[in-house]
Each structure stands twice: as C-alpha cells, then as structure tokens.
Design a protein around this motif. Sequence first.
Motif, PDB file in Angstrom:
ATOM      1  N   THR A   1     -33.890  30.448 -51.274  1.00 35.66           N
ATOM      2  CA  THR A   1     -34.086  30.263 -49.841  1.00 35.66           C
ATOM      3  C   THR A   1     -33.971  31.628 -49.157  1.00 35.66           C
ATOM      4  O   THR A   1     -33.517  32.606 -49.761  1.00 35.66           O
ATOM      5  CB  THR A   1     -33.028  29.322 -49.260  1.00 35.66           C
ATOM      6  N   ALA A   2     -34.373  31.689 -47.910  1.00 33.65           N
ATOM      7  CA  ALA A   2     -34.277  32.942 -47.160  1.00 33.65           C
ATOM      8  C   ALA A   2     -32.831  33.405 -47.079  1.00 33.65           C
ATOM      9  O   ALA A   2     -32.534  34.605 -47.211  1.00 33.65           O
ATOM     10  CB  ALA A   2     -34.860  32.760 -45.760  1.00 33.65           C
ATOM     11  N   ARG A   3     -31.902  32.472 -46.874  1.00 30.64           N
ATOM     12  CA  ARG A   3     -30.482  32.823 -46.804  1.00 30.64           C
ATOM     13  C   ARG A   3     -29.990  33.358 -48.148  1.00 30.64           C
ATOM     14  O   ARG A   3     -29.256  34.341 -48.201  1.00 30.64           O
ATOM     15  CB  ARG A   3     -29.678  31.580 -46.382  1.00 30.64           C
ATOM     16  N   GLU A   4     -30.424  32.743 -49.232  1.00 29.55           N
ATOM     17  CA  GLU A   4     -29.998  33.201 -50.556  1.00 29.55           C
ATOM     18  C   GLU A   4     -30.555  34.583 -50.876  1.00 29.55           C
ATOM     19  O   GLU A   4     -29.864  35.419 -51.481  1.00 29.55           O
ATOM     20  CB  GLU A   4     -30.428  32.188 -51.615  1.00 29.55           C
ATOM     21  N   GLN A   5     -31.780  34.842 -50.453  1.00 30.77           N
ATOM     22  CA  GLN A   5     -32.338  36.176 -50.669  1.00 30.77           C
ATOM     23  C   GLN A   5     -31.528  37.226 -49.908  1.00 30.77           C
ATOM     24  O   GLN A   5     -31.282  38.324 -50.409  1.00 30.77           O
ATOM     25  CB  GLN A   5     -33.802  36.218 -50.226  1.00 30.77           C
ATOM     26  N   GLU A   6     -31.118  36.865 -48.699  1.00 32.35           N
ATOM     27  CA  GLU A   6     -30.306  37.787 -47.901  1.00 32.35           C
ATOM     28  C   GLU A   6     -28.967  38.042 -48.581  1.00 32.35           C
ATOM     29  O   GLU A   6     -28.481  39.184 -48.633  1.00 32.35           O
ATOM     30  CB  GLU A   6     -30.091  37.204 -46.507  1.00 32.35           C
ATOM     31  N   ILE A   7     -28.377  36.999 -49.129  1.00 29.55           N
ATOM     32  CA  ILE A   7     -27.101  37.111 -49.837  1.00 29.55           C
ATOM     33  C   ILE A   7     -27.241  38.025 -51.052  1.00 29.55           C
ATOM     34  O   ILE A   7     -26.433  38.929 -51.282  1.00 29.55           O
ATOM     35  CB  ILE A   7     -26.608  35.718 -50.284  1.00 29.55           C
ATOM     36  N   VAL A   8     -28.289  37.787 -51.844  1.00 33.29           N
ATOM     37  CA  VAL A   8     -28.512  38.585 -53.056  1.00 33.29           C
ATOM     38  C   VAL A   8     -28.720  40.047 -52.700  1.00 33.29           C
ATOM     39  O   VAL A   8     -28.224  40.957 -53.378  1.00 33.29           O
ATOM     40  CB  VAL A   8     -29.710  38.043 -53.856  1.00 33.29           C
ATOM     41  N   GLU A   9     -29.434  40.307 -51.615  1.00 32.78           N
ATOM     42  CA  GLU A   9     -29.650  41.689 -51.182  1.00 32.78           C
ATOM     43  C   GLU A   9     -28.323  42.370 -50.855  1.00 32.78           C
ATOM     44  O   GLU A   9     -28.100  43.533 -51.216  1.00 32.78           O
ATOM     45  CB  GLU A   9     -30.567  41.724 -49.965  1.00 32.78           C
TER      46      GLU A   9
END
Length: 220
Positions: free
Chosen positions: A156-164
């Motif tokens: 998800t967009a939130r998960e991508q932000e977290i991974v970054e």
Amino acid sequence: MIRVLLADDQALMRAGFRALLDAEDHLEVVGEATDGTSAVHLSRCLRPDVVLMDVQMPGLDGIEATRRIAADPDLAAVRVLILTNYGLDSYVFAALRAGASGFLLKDADPADLLHAVTVVARGDALLAPTVTRTLISEFVAGPPPVVPTAGRDVLTAREQEIVELVARGLTNDEIAARMVISPLTAKTHVNRAMTKLHCRDRAQLVVWAYESGLITPRRR
C-alpha cells in the motif's frame, strides 16, 4: 540458551569471542570454523541459533557461506551475524543480499556483541540507524542494480512510505514520530511489508528498497 557458532580464520579473535560469550549464562559457543566451507558444514551439523561470521576468510568467504546457509531450507532458523570493518569491507551490501541478519563492527564494545547475538537470535535484524546509513553510503558508491526487484505493487502507499523510512535508517520509534502513529503500529506496518515482500528481516527490507527502485540515492 542461545547456541553460537564462531566463524573466523584468526584464532585469537575466536578465543576472545568464545571467552566473552561463554561467560554469559544464556550463551554457549557450540563450535568454531576457520573458513566459510567449515562454517556451512558446522551449521548443518550443529544447527546453531547464530553464526558469528567473518567476511574475509580463506577459500570460501563469509558472504558465500552466508548465502549457502540462508538458501538451505533446513537452516531456516540459523541467523548470520556478520563481522565487518566499514571503510575496509566493500562487501557489506552483498552480505545483506546474501541473507545476513545483522552486522557487528570488529571493534565493538563487548556489551554490543552480547546484545547483537541476543537480538539476532530472537529473529530480529540488527540494523541500527548508524549501520543503515553506512550501508546506504556503501551502496551509493557502487553501481546501481542491473535488474530492479519487482513487487512494489503489493504494498500500500502507507507501507511503501514505511519501507522508505526503514531504508533511510529510521527506527520504529522514529518512524512513529515522523508519521504520528504509535511505535506498535509502525512495527506492524514493517512486519506486514516484510511478509508481503518475503523478506526474512529488516535488513532484507533495506536491500529490497534499493533494488526495487523505491529509493534512488544520489550518486557520489
């Protein structure tokens, strides 16, 4: 009891690590390997919880030994903690890609060694923010990956932000503060991302972030 295998070609280093680890009630050194080949063999025979692995050893080096251990389904519970010297070791990122669960500087304090073994043994990745930033620096200095890893669409967009944020060296607490969420929620997002991407730990998540192109560092 945490069972540890030492893999280092220097007898003095092994002796020092053994003395330190065996002095702790919850730690036990179950074997010593002098090269990568024997490290893989002893891992299969002894099934340690943690392999304390030197990188530069004669014959089979620590990176290839780590790759073989991580690729063996029978050794899925064995974690590899790499011993390294940043600035001298140009293979740090390759070791992460091979399946290492953490890194320890050879000049680390004894308390840091004990902590590192315990953290890796319980299945967590030892990837402190300062270590992550060093890894990023090493990665930036090298060539970009030839074929970026696929899989960004599963997040998800939130998960991508977290991974970054993980890949930029932030801890769960720092991620929580940045995104105004609880540390537990941050940890949950990180764990979900690892599950979706089939990353065995936080260290592998950092590798994925760069190889997938989620983060494109500026080249020096």
